[in-house]
Scaffold this active site. Sequence first.
Site: not given
Length: 476
Positions: A162, A267
């Site tokens: 990220e 995730e």
Amino acid sequence: MRSAFHSLTALVAIFTSVAHAVHPVSIQGQDFIDTVTKKRFQIVGVDYQPGGQGGYVPQSGKDPLTDKEVCLRDAIMLQRLGVNTIRVYNVDPTFDHNDCASIFNAAGIYMIIDVNGPFSGESINRAEPWTSYHEGYLTRIFGVVENFKAYPNTLAFFAANEVMNDQSTAKINPQYIRAVQRDLKNYIKNNCDRTIPVGYSAADVREILEDTWAYMQCDHSDDQSSSDFFGLNSYSWCGGDATFESAGYNTLVDMFKDSAIPVFFSEYGCNEVKPRVFDEVAALYSDKMTSISGGLVYEYSQEDSDYGLAIINENGTVTLRTDYDNLQKQFNALDIAAITGANPSGTSNKAPACDADLITSGIFDTNFTIPAVCPNCADLIKNGIDNPRNGKLVTVNDTKAPKAVYGSSGVEVQGLELRLLSNDAANTPTNETTSPTGTSTGTGASTTESKKGAASKTTSGYALFAAVLFTLLTVL
């Protein structure tokens, strides 16, 4: 007598090797594949970082894979859940991870390892990436490769997580992430006995998501900087009322159908509705989403963000949450035979050449000039870092749960033991229900035993071994 002794030695070696290995995984087009069976490998996983960032304490010699008892306790519960892969976010390359890696290996559970850490100098600085791309940083991440490269259950490495999560970070970071991927892939090529995939874990920020994927997978003059796979942290499916369309899964399928590399959820598991019901599991592993290679539920342990499947108590015992029970039901309902027995899709899309025309948002970076290898780093990549700690598998002798585990109702789960999988198998759901029924007595005593599931199969195999061993000893 000598012949009988040699036979005994060979037999012990066979049973030891059978109980302690999985097949390494590689990449073929859109799919992960088992390097021995050549079957498609689907990730059925959970993100694993007990203690959260606080579980990573380098100054105290502690990270999530350093405590043998903790790993055994959690591997048992993840194995019963049906998991075949964990993702571990923060590890120290100088620590001994042999026991924990071997325990997960023996349980048939692969590891995806993030090479970065949360402290200064351990990752790319998304505000000023050029300041953090240097010899010290590369030495650190190459050390992680050295530490985990010999474990057959090391499935892959994440080069970053990220880093691009808004307009500003999407303008300055992409080429540095590609530089890190290039350096990791070339280091593995020069210093490892097998290929280990390297990829990126992206935030599900829809305004830059497609551009992130396009930038990471495109072909850049064969410089090894492209992602081998693409992970997506996706939390768009929230609660039992969500659907394939309302969660935007149809959009993701359409986006990734022409991917040249495997895509999976690094995730997932929205917690806006509690307890989580995990209805998205059925969709994720259905024939609607064959372009997605499974995913990892966030996360095993209950932390401040309230995503845990299990609560780790102060005394080291574990209490399962209803989320664990619900996820186990969803995994048990999967057609695992179809998933694990499938041949690779055969989809081998060619990655497009890196070009500004690939970028569609007007936000994302269109500069495909990858930074040159940092000063003094070329020798590291070619010849390896100095004095690395190299991990290796060790024998797993302890299999019984070291701490008590309580079901979601508070009743203790009985008979917990790690199943040493035979035939180099990856773990799969076994249709067992872990949390016992009944009411907590308040003392931790159990009133109802949980099911043993397939554990009896492993026990019978070792009973056969014991019988043959006894016969040979009698001959001796």
